[in-house]
Structures are given as structure tokens and as C-alpha cells.
Design a protein around this motif. Structure first.
Motif, PDB file in Angstrom:
ATOM      1  N   THR A   9     -23.729  -1.828  18.315  1.00 38.97           N
ATOM      2  CA  THR A   9     -24.012  -0.430  17.967  1.00 38.97           C
ATOM      3  C   THR A   9     -22.844   0.487  18.362  1.00 38.97           C
ATOM      4  OG1 THR A   9     -25.379  -0.452  19.949  1.00 38.97           O
ATOM      5  CG2 THR A   9     -26.525  -0.485  17.853  1.00 38.97           C
ATOM      6  N   ASN A  48     -20.553 -11.019  17.451  1.00 36.57           N
ATOM      7  CA  ASN A  48     -21.119  -9.783  17.991  1.00 36.57           C
ATOM      8  C   ASN A  48     -20.208  -8.576  17.842  1.00 36.57           C
ATOM      9  OD1 ASN A  48     -23.463 -10.978  18.783  1.00 36.57           O
ATOM     10  ND2 ASN A  48     -22.726 -11.482  20.836  1.00 36.57           N
ATOM     11  N   VAL A  49     -18.899  -8.831  17.741  1.00 37.83           N
ATOM     12  CA  VAL A  49     -18.010  -7.670  17.619  1.00 37.83           C
ATOM     13  C   VAL A  49     -18.317  -6.900  16.336  1.00 37.83           C
ATOM     14  CG1 VAL A  49     -16.052  -8.820  16.465  1.00 37.83           C
ATOM     15  CG2 VAL A  49     -15.648  -6.869  17.979  1.00 37.83           C
ATOM     16  N   GLU A 108     -11.355 -19.849  15.512  1.00 35.12           N
ATOM     17  CA  GLU A 108     -12.633 -19.195  15.238  1.00 35.12           C
ATOM     18  C   GLU A 108     -13.445 -20.071  14.287  1.00 35.12           C
ATOM     19  OE1 GLU A 108     -14.672 -16.633  16.054  1.00 35.12           O
ATOM     20  OE2 GLU A 108     -15.908 -17.425  14.427  1.00 35.12           O
ATOM     21  N   PHE A 152     -18.848  -4.572  23.924  1.00 34.83           N
ATOM     22  CA  PHE A 152     -17.952  -3.951  22.936  1.00 34.83           C
ATOM     23  C   PHE A 152     -17.001  -2.969  23.635  1.00 34.83           C
ATOM     24  CE2 PHE A 152     -17.115  -0.522  19.768  1.00 34.83           C
ATOM     25  CZ  PHE A 152     -16.257  -1.260  18.962  1.00 34.83           C
ATOM     26  N   LYS A 153     -17.554  -2.164  24.506  1.00 41.41           N
ATOM     27  CA  LYS A 153     -16.705  -1.183  25.199  1.00 41.41           C
ATOM     28  C   LYS A 153     -15.666  -1.862  26.089  1.00 41.41           C
ATOM     29  CE  LYS A 153     -20.052  -0.537  28.962  1.00 41.41           C
ATOM     30  NZ  LYS A 153     -21.027  -1.559  28.528  1.00 41.41           N
TER      31      LYS A 153
HETATM   32  C1  LIG Z   1     -27.234  -5.593  18.378  1.00 42.26           C
HETATM   33  C2  LIG Z   1     -26.118  -5.467  19.395  1.00 42.26           C
HETATM   34  C3  LIG Z   1     -25.766  -4.206  19.873  1.00 42.26           C
HETATM   35  C4  LIG Z   1     -24.739  -4.083  20.808  1.00 42.26           C
HETATM   36  N1  LIG Z   1     -24.332  -2.824  21.176  1.00 42.26           N
HETATM   37  C5  LIG Z   1     -23.284  -2.663  22.003  1.00 42.26           C
HETATM   38  C6  LIG Z   1     -22.793  -1.364  22.281  1.00 42.26           C
HETATM   39  O1  LIG Z   1     -23.264  -0.368  21.710  1.00 42.26           O
HETATM   40  N2  LIG Z   1     -21.758  -1.247  23.159  1.00 42.26           N
HETATM   41  C7  LIG Z   1     -21.222  -2.313  23.763  1.00 42.26           C
HETATM   42  O2  LIG Z   1     -20.326  -2.136  24.597  1.00 42.26           O
HETATM   43  N3  LIG Z   1     -21.626  -3.582  23.482  1.00 42.26           N
HETATM   44  C8  LIG Z   1     -22.633  -3.786  22.610  1.00 42.26           C
HETATM   45  N4  LIG Z   1     -23.056  -5.048  22.274  1.00 42.26           N
HETATM   46  C9  LIG Z   1     -22.433  -6.200  22.929  1.00 42.26           C
HETATM   47  C10 LIG Z   1     -21.102  -6.627  22.320  1.00 42.26           C
HETATM   48  O3  LIG Z   1     -21.169  -6.649  20.926  1.00 42.26           O
HETATM   49  C11 LIG Z   1     -20.723  -8.013  22.865  1.00 42.26           C
HETATM   50  O4  LIG Z   1     -20.840  -8.054  24.274  1.00 42.26           O
HETATM   51  C12 LIG Z   1     -19.293  -8.394  22.507  1.00 42.26           C
HETATM   52  O5  LIG Z   1     -19.015  -8.158  21.146  1.00 42.26           O
HETATM   53  C13 LIG Z   1     -19.061  -9.875  22.832  1.00 42.26           C
HETATM   54  O6  LIG Z   1     -17.719 -10.254  22.787  1.00 42.26           O
HETATM   55  P1  LIG Z   1     -16.958 -10.734  21.423  1.00 42.26           P
HETATM   56  O7  LIG Z   1     -16.699  -9.539  20.580  1.00 42.26           O
HETATM   57  O8  LIG Z   1     -15.753 -11.470  21.818  1.00 42.26           O
HETATM   58  O9  LIG Z   1     -18.066 -11.676  20.804  1.00 42.26           O
HETATM   59  P2  LIG Z   1     -18.162 -12.343  19.362  1.00 42.26           P
HETATM   60  O10 LIG Z   1     -17.744 -11.386  18.300  1.00 42.26           O
HETATM   61  O11 LIG Z   1     -19.523 -12.934  19.265  1.00 42.26           O
HETATM   62  O12 LIG Z   1     -17.042 -13.470  19.441  1.00 42.26           O
HETATM   63  C14 LIG Z   1     -17.229 -14.802  19.864  1.00 42.26           C
HETATM   64  C15 LIG Z   1     -16.711 -15.697  18.769  1.00 42.26           C
HETATM   65  O13 LIG Z   1     -16.663 -17.040  19.220  1.00 42.26           O
HETATM   66  C16 LIG Z   1     -16.864 -17.861  18.095  1.00 42.26           C
HETATM   67  N5  LIG Z   1     -17.234 -19.212  18.510  1.00 42.26           N
HETATM   68  C17 LIG Z   1     -18.365 -19.608  19.140  1.00 42.26           C
HETATM   69  N6  LIG Z   1     -18.345 -20.939  19.360  1.00 42.26           N
HETATM   70  C18 LIG Z   1     -17.166 -21.383  18.868  1.00 42.26           C
HETATM   71  C19 LIG Z   1     -16.559 -22.671  18.779  1.00 42.26           C
HETATM   72  N7  LIG Z   1     -17.180 -23.770  19.252  1.00 42.26           N
HETATM   73  N8  LIG Z   1     -15.338 -22.784  18.197  1.00 42.26           N
HETATM   74  C20 LIG Z   1     -14.695 -21.683  17.708  1.00 42.26           C
HETATM   75  N9  LIG Z   1     -15.241 -20.448  17.752  1.00 42.26           N
HETATM   76  C21 LIG Z   1     -16.446 -20.295  18.330  1.00 42.26           C
HETATM   77  C22 LIG Z   1     -17.992 -17.141  17.346  1.00 42.26           C
HETATM   78  O14 LIG Z   1     -18.064 -17.551  15.993  1.00 42.26           O
HETATM   79  C23 LIG Z   1     -17.598 -15.683  17.526  1.00 42.26           C
HETATM   80  O15 LIG Z   1     -16.887 -15.168  16.420  1.00 42.26           O
HETATM   81  C24 LIG Z   1     -24.078  -5.229  21.319  1.00 42.26           C
HETATM   82  C25 LIG Z   1     -24.423  -6.489  20.829  1.00 42.26           C
HETATM   83  C26 LIG Z   1     -25.422  -6.619  19.856  1.00 42.26           C
HETATM   84  C27 LIG Z   1     -25.770  -7.977  19.315  1.00 42.26           C
END
Ligand SMILES: Cc1cc2nc3c(=O)[nH]c(=O)nc-3n(C[C@H](O)[C@H](O)[C@H](O)COP(=O)(O)OP(=O)(O)OC[C@H]3O[C@@H](n4cnc5c(N)ncnc54)[C@H](O)[C@@H]3O)c2cc1C
Length: 417
Positions: free
Chosen positions: A76, A71-72, A63, A367-368
Motif C-alpha cells: 500500500t 510484495n514490492v 528472480e 516497502f519503506k
Molecule cells: C498488501 C500489502 C501491503 C503492504 N503495505 C506496506 C506499506 O504500506 N508500507 C510498507 O513499508 N510495507 C508494506 N508492505 C510490505 C512490503 O511490501 C514488503 O515488506 C516488502 O516489499 C518485501 O520485500 P521485497 O520487496 O524485496 O519483497 P518481494 O517483492 O516479495 O521480493 C522477493 C522476491 O523473491 C523472489 N523469490 C522467492 N523465492 C525465490 C527463489 N527460490 N528463486 C528466485 N527468486 C525467488 C520472489 O519471486 C520475489 O519477487 C505491504 C505488503 C503487502 C502484501
């Protein structure tokens, strides 16, 4: 360390001195069986299910920032399985079932609260569509109830029922939907993966992907090269940039999505409500803040903050649906970078490079999907075969056009999702 009510009381009585860090902070080893790039919800749940379901524990999650800082921790928190069309519906049904057992499975309080998700309709046509969508949901084993305006009023008396432009014709209620505490979900999966031997390596940015003769060999990072037999990309808004390190050009655009939270208020929101005549949705957090959001900012960007016109647009919709919200003060707003796919649906697939896997395209609804995505991705990485509920999330649908899917039948056009 196991968590229990007894442990909480004991720590309360003895000065809270017995809590330990929830995960280790290891240095990277020279080689792993699997490297997961990205410590968001999807990366952490993938690591957890690789270890738990497949016994693969020689795994590192790399990470670039801190765990859960993407985004996690910015969403919302809405959890639902109210999809109509095949392809997505079976995936989200599976994911919701995992949500329902998550706290026991992880031994972690993720504050999963099935308070219901209610979508409002404002015309006869929209009500007919909701009836059809609700029937499809029930047929596939999810729950749905078509509500009359009186039933909507009983659920949500605070919304405007006298709006002549957007009258309330009813609602589609999905009672098993609701919200969960987003950071706790990341922390719970991180703890579960760490307990099973996965190395969670923070402040470790992947800067290159090593490929030799069409086979992945490992990654380059700001903490040196790390070899791996398999590499799994799951970096949400940074998907195009990271995939480019392996020579791939993805059908993904990165866009900003904003969200807002008000000062803490007494409980007024029963669950999640979404407005049917604009992209606006709202719920209330356990601390009392009204949590709400709307559309994308509608231009590609890697800035995790939004612009004023979309703020105005969201406030417009909020005031239309619920004029009393005008008395509440907005405490904070923020943005996250969304990995938007052309058809609004995700990708969980192998790539043309042997041993390199791809998970992205979650748009604003990932998120879901956190438990379902991790479960299905781990299955693909471990067995080399697609997991049935995610079997249609193939990358080649954007080349062939076959199997494109989405939530609303809007097809394969970026600006419609
Ligand atoms: C304002 C907002 C509201 C939302 N509301 C909802 C909702 O109500 N319900 C729902 O289902 N979804 C919702 N979503 C969408 C949801 O949050 C995302 O689709 C989901 O969290 C994405 O997956 P993740 O958690 O793995 O992403 P992230 O948490 O973004 O994880 C990706 C990770 O990769 C890391 N990374 C990137 N590049 C590199 C690299 N080169 N080397 C190492 N690490 C790297 C980043 O730092 C990050 O921590 C919302 C999103 C936003 C922004």
C-alpha cells in the motif's frame, strides 16, 4: 538512457519511438562475485548499492518470476520513519533520508509524495503514548507533531468526529512520511543496477544452495548451476523455504496480508491516515483510488490471496472511521506473503555458512525499508561488517533473547505483530 522533461517532450512530438528497454535481459554467466536471490525491492536496491557504493558489479539478481512481481508491487506504498524504540528508529531515519534523494539519485520518477502520515488517537492514554512517541521521534531527528482534534478535523474533515465509541482525541502527524509508486521504485533500482553492469535474470528460480565445508559455492537454478563467491538471500515471504536449501531453520512465519483499492474518486484524502482503534490505514492514489488495508489473515500460508473474514474486518474498520466510504465501490483486493519475525523487526546478517547472507523479516512494513535495507545489506556483503543503522538486526537475538526490539513494545510473540 537519461530521462528529462526535454526527452518527454521530444518523444511526445516524434511518436514515442525513441524509448529503449530499461534493462537488458541477459543469460546467466557461469560465475559471479555476488548472487542475490530475489528481484523484489530489497534485492534490486541491494544490487544497485553494491555497484554504486562499493564498485561491485559482477553481480546477478536471480528472480523466479518477473522483477517487481512480489510484495514490492503489492503493498500500500506507505513510507514513514515514525518509530520510537532504538534499533529500528535509526534504521528507518536513514531509509527515509534515502527516499528523499531517491528520484535524483536514480534519475527516475518514483512519485515520492511526502503528504504526511497521521495516526489517530481515541483516548487519553493513547494520546499520552503518542506524545511520548512524538518526542522520541523529534529527539532522534525525525519529525512529529501532536495534533488537537480541531487540527485533525482541518486535515481530514471526511472522518467521523461524532463516533461516541471511538471519539477522536487528536493525532500524531509525521509530515515527512507519505507514499511512493511501488513498481516505479523496483524499476528505478533495476535500471540503475543494470546501467552499472548488474545482470538481472528473470524466470530463474533458485532450487538449491551449494555449500562445501561450511563455505557457499553457488546456487542451483532451473537454468542450471551458477557459481558465486557470495550469495545473498532476500526473498521476503519465501525466506524460510530458501534458507532451508542451506540447512537453516529461520524464526520466520509466512502470513497473508491483504489490501484493497476503490474506484477513482476526486481528491478527499490529504495523506495517509491510520485508525487508532483497529489495524486500518488508508490513503488515496494519484489515480483517485482509495488504497486501504488492515491486519494479517492470521494463519500461515503461501497463497498470495486472502480470505473473506479479514475483508469483512477491514470494511468494518473503514465504515467506523469514515462512513462515507460505504458509497465507494471496491475495485480490487489482493494479498501478499509476509515474512513475519517473532519480534516484528527484520534480520540483516551473515549466516553460519561463510559467504551466505540473509535479509528477511520485514513483516508488513518492508516497502519503506527498500532503500535503507539495500544500502545496509550491500555494506554487509561488501565489507563483512554491519552498517551502523542496521547493526541490531542480528539473527542471534532470537537465540539469546538479547536485543529483541519492535515498534510497540509487544515483545517476541508472533501473534502480536
Ligand atoms: C498488501 C500489502 C501491503 C503492504 N503495505 C506496506 C506499506 O504500506 N508500507 C510498507 O513499508 N510495507 C508494506 N508492505 C510490505 C512490503 O511490501 C514488503 O515488506 C516488502 O516489499 C518485501 O520485500 P521485497 O520487496 O524485496 O519483497 P518481494 O517483492 O516479495 O521480493 C522477493 C522476491 O523473491 C523472489 N523469490 C522467492 N523465492 C525465490 C527463489 N527460490 N528463486 C528466485 N527468486 C525467488 C520472489 O519471486 C520475489 O519477487 C505491504 C505488503 C503487502 C502484501
Amino acid at each position: 538512457m537519461g530521462y528529462s522533461g526535454f526527452k518527454v517532450i521530444k518523444e511526445g512530438l516524434f511518436g514515442q519511438k525513441g524509448w529503449k528497454p530499461v534493462w537488458r535481459n541477459p543469460d546467466p554467466k557461469p560465475e559471479y562475485d555476488v548472487i542475490i536471490i530475489g528481484g523484489g525491492g530489497h534485492g534490486l536496491s541491494t544490487a544497485y548499492y553494491l555497484a554504486k557504493e562499493h564498485g561491485i558489479t559482477n553481480v546477478a539478481v536471480l528472480e523466479k518470476g518477473y522483477l517487481g512481481g512480489g510484495n514490492v508491487g503489492r503493498n500500500t506504498t506507505i513510507v514513514r520513519a515514525n518509530y520510537m524504540l532504538p534499533g529500528n528508529s535509526e534504521f528507518y531515519s536513514h531509509s527515509l533520508k534515502l527516499w528523499e534523494g531517491m528520484e535524483q539519485d536514480l534519475n527516475y520518477n518514483t512519485m515520492m509524495s511526502q503528504r504526511g502520515v497521521m495516526m489517530l488517537c481515541h483516548s487519553d492514554g493513547q494520546r499520552d503514548y503518542f506524545a511520548r512517541r512524538g518526542n522520541s521521534m523529534v529527539n532522534q531527528g525525525d519529525d512529529a507533531e501532536l495534533l488537537t482534534p480541531e487540527q485533525v478535523r482541518a486535515e481530514a474533515p471526511m472522518i467521523d468526529f461524532d463516533n461516541v465509541r471511538f471519539p477522536i482525541y487528536g493525532g500524531l502527524m509525521h509530515r515527512r512520511g507519505g507514499t511512493a509508486r511501488h513498481d516505479a521504485v523496483a524499476w528505478g533500482y533495476a535500471r540503475g543496477a543494470d546501467q552499472r553492469g548488474v545482470d538481472l535474470i528473470q524466470n530463474c528460480e533458485v532450487t538449491g544452495i551449494d555449500v562445501e565445508g561450511g563455505v557457499v559455492r553457488g546456487v542451483q537454478t532451473n537454468r542450471g548451476a551458477i557459481r558465486a563467491k557470495k550469495v545473498a538471500i532476500v526473498v521476503a515471504g519465501r525466506s524460510s523455504q530458501v534458507a532451508q536449501m542451506a540447512g537453516m531453520r529461520l524464526p520466520i512465519e509466512s502470513h497473508v496480508l491483504q489490501a484493497f483499492v476503490s474506484e477513482g474518486l476526486k481528491p478527499i484524502m490529504p495523506g495517509v491516515i491510520s485508525f487508532g482503534m483497529g489495524h486500518f490505514y488508508i490513503s488515496q492514489s494519484d489515480k483517485g483510488g482509495l488504497v486501504f488495508g488492515g491486519d494479517l489473515d492470521f494463519y500461515a500460508s503461501y497463497a498470495a490471496r486472502g480470505n473473506l473474514p479479514m475483508k469483512e474486518h477491514v470494511m468494518d474498520a473503514a465504515m467506523t472511521l469514515m462512513p462515507s466510504i460505504g458509497k465507494a465501490r471496491v475495485l480490487r483486493s489482493w494479498g501478499g506473503i509476509m515474512d513475519m519475525s517473532p519480534d516484528g523487526s527484520p534480520i540483516i546478517d551473515k549466516t553460519q555458512t561463510e559467504g551466505l547472507f540473509l535479509n528477511c523479516g520485514w513483516c508488513y512494513g518492508g516497502f519503506k525499508a527498500v532503500p535503507g535495507s539495500g544500502f545496509s545489506y550491500a555494506h554487509l556483503i561488501a565489507k563483512g561488517e554491519h552498517h551502523a543503522p542496521a547493526a541490531r538486526y542480528r539473527l542471534d537475538r532470537f537465540r539469546t533473547g538479547a536485543g529483541l526490539m519492535d515498534e510497540e513494545g509487544t515483545g517476541s510473540q508472533h501473534n502480536l505483530h
